[in-house]
Design a protein around this motif. Structure first.
Motif, PDB file in Angstrom:
ATOM      1  N   THR A  94     -10.082 -44.595  -5.372  1.00 42.29           N
ATOM      2  CA  THR A  94     -11.406 -44.246  -5.907  1.00 42.29           C
ATOM      3  C   THR A  94     -11.825 -45.181  -7.043  1.00 42.29           C
ATOM      4  O   THR A  94     -12.899 -45.789  -7.012  1.00 42.29           O
ATOM      5  N   ASP A  95     -10.982 -45.293  -8.068  1.00 44.48           N
ATOM      6  CA  ASP A  95     -11.368 -46.106  -9.236  1.00 44.48           C
ATOM      7  C   ASP A  95     -11.457 -47.582  -8.874  1.00 44.48           C
ATOM      8  O   ASP A  95     -12.386 -48.277  -9.313  1.00 44.48           O
ATOM      9  N   ALA A  96     -10.497 -48.062  -8.083  1.00 54.13           N
ATOM     10  CA  ALA A  96     -10.500 -49.495  -7.742  1.00 54.13           C
ATOM     11  C   ALA A  96     -11.793 -49.863  -7.013  1.00 54.13           C
ATOM     12  O   ALA A  96     -12.412 -50.899  -7.291  1.00 54.13           O
ATOM     13  N   THR A  97     -12.221 -49.011  -6.091  1.00 51.16           N
ATOM     14  CA  THR A  97     -13.420 -49.327  -5.310  1.00 51.16           C
ATOM     15  C   THR A  97     -14.683 -49.203  -6.165  1.00 51.16           C
ATOM     16  O   THR A  97     -15.592 -50.041  -6.082  1.00 51.16           O
ATOM     17  N   ALA A  98     -14.716 -48.166  -7.005  1.00 54.25           N
ATOM     18  CA  ALA A  98     -15.879 -48.019  -7.904  1.00 54.25           C
ATOM     19  C   ALA A  98     -15.937 -49.191  -8.877  1.00 54.25           C
ATOM     20  O   ALA A  98     -17.027 -49.690  -9.201  1.00 54.25           O
ATOM     21  N   ASP A  99     -14.787 -49.656  -9.348  1.00 52.31           N
ATOM     22  CA  ASP A  99     -14.761 -50.826 -10.251  1.00 52.31           C
ATOM     23  C   ASP A  99     -15.330 -52.053  -9.541  1.00 52.31           C
ATOM     24  O   ASP A  99     -16.075 -52.840 -10.131  1.00 52.31           O
ATOM     25  N   LEU A 100     -14.944 -52.225  -8.277  1.00 47.51           N
ATOM     26  CA  LEU A 100     -15.422 -53.411  -7.560  1.00 47.51           C
ATOM     27  C   LEU A 100     -16.943 -53.343  -7.332  1.00 47.51           C
ATOM     28  O   LEU A 100     -17.647 -54.352  -7.433  1.00 47.51           O
ATOM     29  N   ALA A 101     -17.440 -52.139  -7.062  1.00 49.64           N
ATOM     30  CA  ALA A 101     -18.894 -51.979  -6.904  1.00 49.64           C
ATOM     31  C   ALA A 101     -19.597 -52.329  -8.221  1.00 49.64           C
ATOM     32  O   ALA A 101     -20.655 -52.969  -8.227  1.00 49.64           O
ATOM     33  N   LEU A 102     -18.987 -51.917  -9.328  1.00 51.93           N
ATOM     34  CA  LEU A 102     -19.550 -52.253 -10.645  1.00 51.93           C
ATOM     35  C   LEU A 102     -19.532 -53.767 -10.859  1.00 51.93           C
ATOM     36  O   LEU A 102     -20.503 -54.350 -11.369  1.00 51.93           O
ATOM     37  N   ALA A 103     -18.436 -54.400 -10.452  1.00 48.57           N
ATOM     38  CA  ALA A 103     -18.345 -55.863 -10.590  1.00 48.57           C
ATOM     39  C   ALA A 103     -19.461 -56.535  -9.794  1.00 48.57           C
ATOM     40  O   ALA A 103     -20.110 -57.470 -10.269  1.00 48.57           O
ATOM     41  N   THR A 141     -33.045 -46.693 -12.290  1.00 46.04           N
ATOM     42  CA  THR A 141     -32.363 -45.696 -11.444  1.00 46.04           C
ATOM     43  C   THR A 141     -31.364 -46.362 -10.524  1.00 46.04           C
ATOM     44  O   THR A 141     -31.666 -47.377  -9.884  1.00 46.04           O
ATOM     45  N   CYS A 142     -30.189 -45.783 -10.484  1.00 44.69           N
ATOM     46  CA  CYS A 142     -29.148 -46.203  -9.540  1.00 44.69           C
ATOM     47  C   CYS A 142     -29.070 -45.140  -8.446  1.00 44.69           C
ATOM     48  O   CYS A 142     -28.737 -43.985  -8.718  1.00 44.69           O
ATOM     49  N   GLY A 143     -29.406 -45.511  -7.230  1.00 46.58           N
ATOM     50  CA  GLY A 143     -29.370 -44.574  -6.107  1.00 46.58           C
ATOM     51  C   GLY A 143     -28.045 -44.708  -5.375  1.00 46.58           C
ATOM     52  O   GLY A 143     -27.685 -45.806  -4.944  1.00 46.58           O
ATOM     53  N   PHE A 154     -18.480 -44.187  -9.128  1.00 56.29           N
ATOM     54  CA  PHE A 154     -19.436 -45.264  -9.401  1.00 56.29           C
ATOM     55  C   PHE A 154     -20.560 -44.745 -10.305  1.00 56.29           C
ATOM     56  O   PHE A 154     -21.046 -45.468 -11.190  1.00 56.29           O
ATOM     57  N   ALA A 155     -20.949 -43.482 -10.089  1.00 63.02           N
ATOM     58  CA  ALA A 155     -22.004 -42.888 -10.926  1.00 63.02           C
ATOM     59  C   ALA A 155     -21.600 -42.904 -12.402  1.00 63.02           C
ATOM     60  O   ALA A 155     -22.433 -43.183 -13.273  1.00 63.02           O
ATOM     61  N   THR A 156     -20.340 -42.629 -12.701  1.00 64.86           N
ATOM     62  CA  THR A 156     -19.926 -42.625 -14.124  1.00 64.86           C
ATOM     63  C   THR A 156     -20.099 -44.023 -14.712  1.00 64.86           C
ATOM     64  O   THR A 156     -20.461 -44.182 -15.877  1.00 64.86           O
ATOM     65  N   ARG A 157     -19.842 -45.033 -13.889  1.00 64.23           N
ATOM     66  CA  ARG A 157     -19.962 -46.416 -14.377  1.00 64.23           C
ATOM     67  C   ARG A 157     -21.436 -46.782 -14.586  1.00 64.23           C
ATOM     68  O   ARG A 157     -21.793 -47.422 -15.578  1.00 64.23           O
ATOM     69  N   GLY A 180     -18.903 -35.699 -13.859  1.00 63.60           N
ATOM     70  CA  GLY A 180     -18.019 -35.743 -15.030  1.00 63.60           C
ATOM     71  C   GLY A 180     -18.805 -35.813 -16.307  1.00 63.60           C
ATOM     72  O   GLY A 180     -19.196 -34.772 -16.847  1.00 63.60           O
ATOM     73  N   PRO A 181     -19.110 -37.031 -16.793  1.00 61.58           N
ATOM     74  CA  PRO A 181     -19.832 -37.107 -18.066  1.00 61.58           C
ATOM     75  C   PRO A 181     -21.285 -36.651 -17.959  1.00 61.58           C
ATOM     76  O   PRO A 181     -21.921 -36.379 -18.973  1.00 61.58           O
ATOM     77  N   SER A 182     -21.832 -36.586 -16.755  1.00 57.41           N
ATOM     78  CA  SER A 182     -23.226 -36.167 -16.595  1.00 57.41           C
ATOM     79  C   SER A 182     -23.436 -35.693 -15.158  1.00 57.41           C
ATOM     80  O   SER A 182     -22.466 -35.477 -14.414  1.00 57.41           O
ATOM     81  N   SER A 183     -24.677 -35.547 -14.768  1.00 62.97           N
ATOM     82  CA  SER A 183     -24.963 -35.158 -13.380  1.00 62.97           C
ATOM     83  C   SER A 183     -26.265 -35.832 -12.956  1.00 62.97           C
ATOM     84  O   SER A 183     -27.031 -36.319 -13.795  1.00 62.97           O
ATOM     85  N   GLY A 184     -26.488 -35.886 -11.655  1.00 60.67           N
ATOM     86  CA  GLY A 184     -27.715 -36.512 -11.144  1.00 60.67           C
ATOM     87  C   GLY A 184     -28.248 -35.700  -9.995  1.00 60.67           C
ATOM     88  O   GLY A 184     -27.485 -35.025  -9.293  1.00 60.67           O
ATOM     89  N   PRO A 185     -29.574 -35.753  -9.776  1.00 61.77           N
ATOM     90  CA  PRO A 185     -30.167 -34.967  -8.697  1.00 61.77           C
ATOM     91  C   PRO A 185     -29.805 -35.525  -7.321  1.00 61.77           C
ATOM     92  O   PRO A 185     -29.595 -36.728  -7.158  1.00 61.77           O
ATOM     93  N   ARG A 186     -29.738 -34.613  -6.368  1.00 58.97           N
ATOM     94  CA  ARG A 186     -29.595 -35.005  -4.958  1.00 58.97           C
ATOM     95  C   ARG A 186     -31.007 -35.004  -4.380  1.00 58.97           C
ATOM     96  O   ARG A 186     -31.662 -33.963  -4.377  1.00 58.97           O
TER      97      ARG A 186
END
Ligand code: DGY
Length: 305
Positions: A94-103, A141-143, A154-157, A180-186
């Motif tokens: 999970t984290d590795a893939t979200a990190d790569l998306a952030l990169a 906005t990040c969709g 990825f949302a946390t990032r 986690g740190p926040s939430s977003g609408p669906r």
């Protein structure tokens, strides 16, 4: 006998070999096909699609394992019908893939590849007020397609960068997704595409999501928005995405996955504002070692010892 197609990172497969017969034979070689009748477990990579016919040649099969979280290359219905356990690696990458998306997100929006190429070219003339200006992210906005573990990670990032986060997934619209740190609408797909400056894909490839971002939907993206894909190539109409990059409608594409990988639509290579990676989502020593441990312990459990 456990029939694997390649070694894995770390010592988990060797340790499994201490208590079980493990054979490592290249996928689809004659020897691999000949070994199928004896196999109690198969272990493949995400680039190795198994067919129902393969399972038909393996009457002793108890488990099919893949060194990936994605299972779109496995004959799932056939496994279920035959009571064969499917083993993959949810959670571990999970984290590795979200990190790569952030990169990819930062590489695209801050034009890292172009900047690096400029320095290496020897033609850099020094700081300039309008040189390689990128896109600021705060307040945009990040969709996110897919509200599973990787989508939420990825949302946390994105949230940490000051972005507003919104989700679309197969549960439809309405309510919020807690990350986690926040939430977003669906929100509905059309609204997500129209509103987002960044669209990042984190859903599995299934019959529902294949070609989900077709030409029409890609055009619904806001002009200048960027697309990040660390999920599966088949979710996007790649030919349409390339056309929209050339037209300037798409602001950029950061890709780690491709529909026919490792074969690539050659037009990707000259498409503007793209960052192209060779499927590195889970590629850290820690993650690939943990994935190997997870797969091997799943096989042990499925074989009952
Ligand atoms: C997987 O394991 O399915 C991912 O695509 C790795 O990046």
């Amino acid at each position: 006998m456990i029939l694997a197609t390649s070694p894995m990172v770390g010592s988990a497969l060797e340790e499994l070999g201490a208590t079980h017969e493990v054979r490592i034979i290249p996928f689809r070689s004659e020897a691999w096909t000949a070994a199928l009748p004896e196999a109690r477990a198969l272990l493949v990579l995400l680039s190795e699609p198994l067919t129902p016919e393969d399972l038909g040649r393996a009457p002793n099969l108890r488990a099919v394992a893949t060194y990936s979280v994605g299972v779109n290359h496995l004959p799932l219905a056939e496994c279920e019908a035959r009571g064969i356990r499917v083993i993959s690696t949810p959670g571990t990458l999970t984290d590795a893939t979200a990190d790569l998306a952030l990169a990819l997100l930062l590489a695209l929006t801050r034009r890292l590849a172009e900047g690096e190429a400029l320095v290496r070219s020897g033609h850099w003339k020094g700081w300039a007020p309008d040189q390689l200006l990128g896109m600021g992210l705060r307040g945009r906005t990040c969709g996110i397609f897919g509200a599973g573990a990787i989508g939420r990670a990825f949302a946390t990032r994105a949230w940490a960068l000051g972005m507003e986060v919104a989700f679309w997934d197969r549960e439809g619209s309405g309510g919020t997704v807690d990350f986690g740190p926040s939430s977003g609408p669906r929100i509905p797909l059309d609204a997500l595409l129209a509103r987002s400056s960044v669209v990042s894909l984190h859903c599995p490839l299934t019959s529902d999501t294949r070609n989900l971002l077709d030409a029409r939907r890609l055009r619904q993206m806001a002009r200048g928005a960027v697309l990040i894909n660390t999920a599966r190539g088949g979710i996007v109409d790649e030919a349409a995405a390339i056309d929209l990059l050339h037209e300037g409608h798409l602001g950029g594409a950061g890709l780690d996955v491709y529909a026919g990988e490792p074969a690539l639509d050659q037009r990707w290579l000259s498409a503007p504002r793209t960052v192209l990676l060779p499927h590195l989502g889970s590629a850290t020593v820690e993650t690939r070692s943990a994935m190997a441990r997870q797969v091997c312990s799943g096989i042990r459990e499925a074989l009952g010892n």
